[in-house]
Design a protein around this motif. Structure first.
Motif, short mmCIF file in Angstrom:
data_model
loop_
_atom_site.label_atom_id
_atom_site.label_comp_id
_atom_site.label_asym_id
_atom_site.label_seq_id
_atom_site.Cartn_x
_atom_site.Cartn_y
_atom_site.Cartn_z
N LEU A 176 -12.15 -6.13 -3.90
CA LEU A 176 -12.46 -7.49 -4.33
C LEU A 176 -13.80 -7.95 -3.75
O LEU A 176 -14.67 -8.45 -4.49
N LEU A 177 -14.01 -7.78 -2.45
CA LEU A 177 -15.24 -8.23 -1.81
C LEU A 177 -16.45 -7.49 -2.35
O LEU A 177 -17.54 -8.05 -2.43
N GLY A 178 -16.27 -6.24 -2.72
CA GLY A 178 -17.38 -5.45 -3.26
C GLY A 178 -17.92 -5.97 -4.58
O GLY A 178 -19.06 -5.69 -4.94
N LYS A 179 -17.13 -6.75 -5.29
CA LYS A 179 -17.54 -7.29 -6.60
C LYS A 179 -18.22 -8.66 -6.51
O LYS A 179 -18.80 -9.12 -7.48
N VAL A 180 -18.11 -9.30 -5.35
CA VAL A 180 -18.65 -10.65 -5.18
C VAL A 180 -20.18 -10.60 -5.21
O VAL A 180 -20.80 -9.78 -4.54
N GLY B 185 -23.75 -6.93 3.13
CA GLY B 185 -25.06 -6.69 2.52
C GLY B 185 -25.89 -7.96 2.57
O GLY B 185 -25.53 -8.96 1.95
N ARG B 186 -26.98 -7.90 3.29
CA ARG B 186 -27.82 -9.10 3.47
C ARG B 186 -28.27 -9.70 2.14
O ARG B 186 -28.43 -10.91 2.02
N HIS B 187 -28.48 -8.84 1.15
CA HIS B 187 -28.96 -9.31 -0.15
C HIS B 187 -27.95 -10.21 -0.85
O HIS B 187 -28.32 -10.94 -1.77
N ARG B 188 -26.70 -10.22 -0.40
CA ARG B 188 -25.67 -11.07 -1.01
C ARG B 188 -25.30 -12.27 -0.14
O ARG B 188 -24.41 -13.04 -0.51
#
Length: 168
Positions: free
Chosen positions: A106-110, A135-138
């Motif tokens: 779930l968190l990987g799709k945010v 991931g800093r980009h998110r």
């Protein structure tokens, strides 16, 4: 131990089922279920992949909810006291972050995380650790107004609009 005492109970629901319960007494004594599934508080609120808000503690989840935010989560065990080097192998074994593995799909799709943690030293460590792991980009970081440590302080001292202004 402090014996039996009244406490607020925060159910950690996963798929609508209580997989953990965290107890908080008025004197800030915390307890959890033994051998519970490592999960994020309020993870069932995440129904969209657009944005998830991270706070430090269940009370701050409630404060954010009160101000209109819905997809708010927190780790069950608070913030680490100190930041480890990024290449420190002990980071992988830190059970504080086990819920991230539980909810990895779930968190990987945010698309975007708004990290609205505490303004104290452990809160700063948690912000950095979450940014590394998500991931800093998110990740975007909230800075609370001077004199306020967290969303609960801002809501109490300045009202819902001040929480929204800081988050937005």
């Amino acid at each position: 131990s402090s014996g039996e005492q009244p406490a607020i109970v925060f159910p950690y629901l996963v798929g609508g089922v209580a997989r953990n319960r965290k107890y908080r007494s008025a004197g800030k004594v915390f307890m959890q279920e033994k051998d519970a599934l490592p999960s994020l508080f309020n993870i069932d609120s995440v129904t969209s992949e657009d944005v998830v808000y991270w706070v430090e503690g269940e009370i701050d989840c409630l404060a954010m909810h009160e101000t209109g935010y819905r997809q708010i989560v927190t780790l069950p065990n608070g913030a680490p006291a100190k930041l480890r080097e990024e290449n420190d192998p002990r980071r992988e074994d830190d059970e504080r972050f086990a819920p991230l593995r539980t909810h990895a799909d779930l968190l990987g799709k945010v698309k975007k995380f708004i990290i609205a943690g505490d303004m104290d030293e452990p809160g700063m460590v948690l912000r950095e650790e979450l940014a590394r792991r998500m991931g800093r980009h998110r990740c975007w970081i909230v800075t609370w107004p001077d004199g306020c440590k967290d969303a609960g302080d801002v809501l109490r001292d300045h009202g819902a609009q001040a929480v929204q202004a800081a988050v937005e």
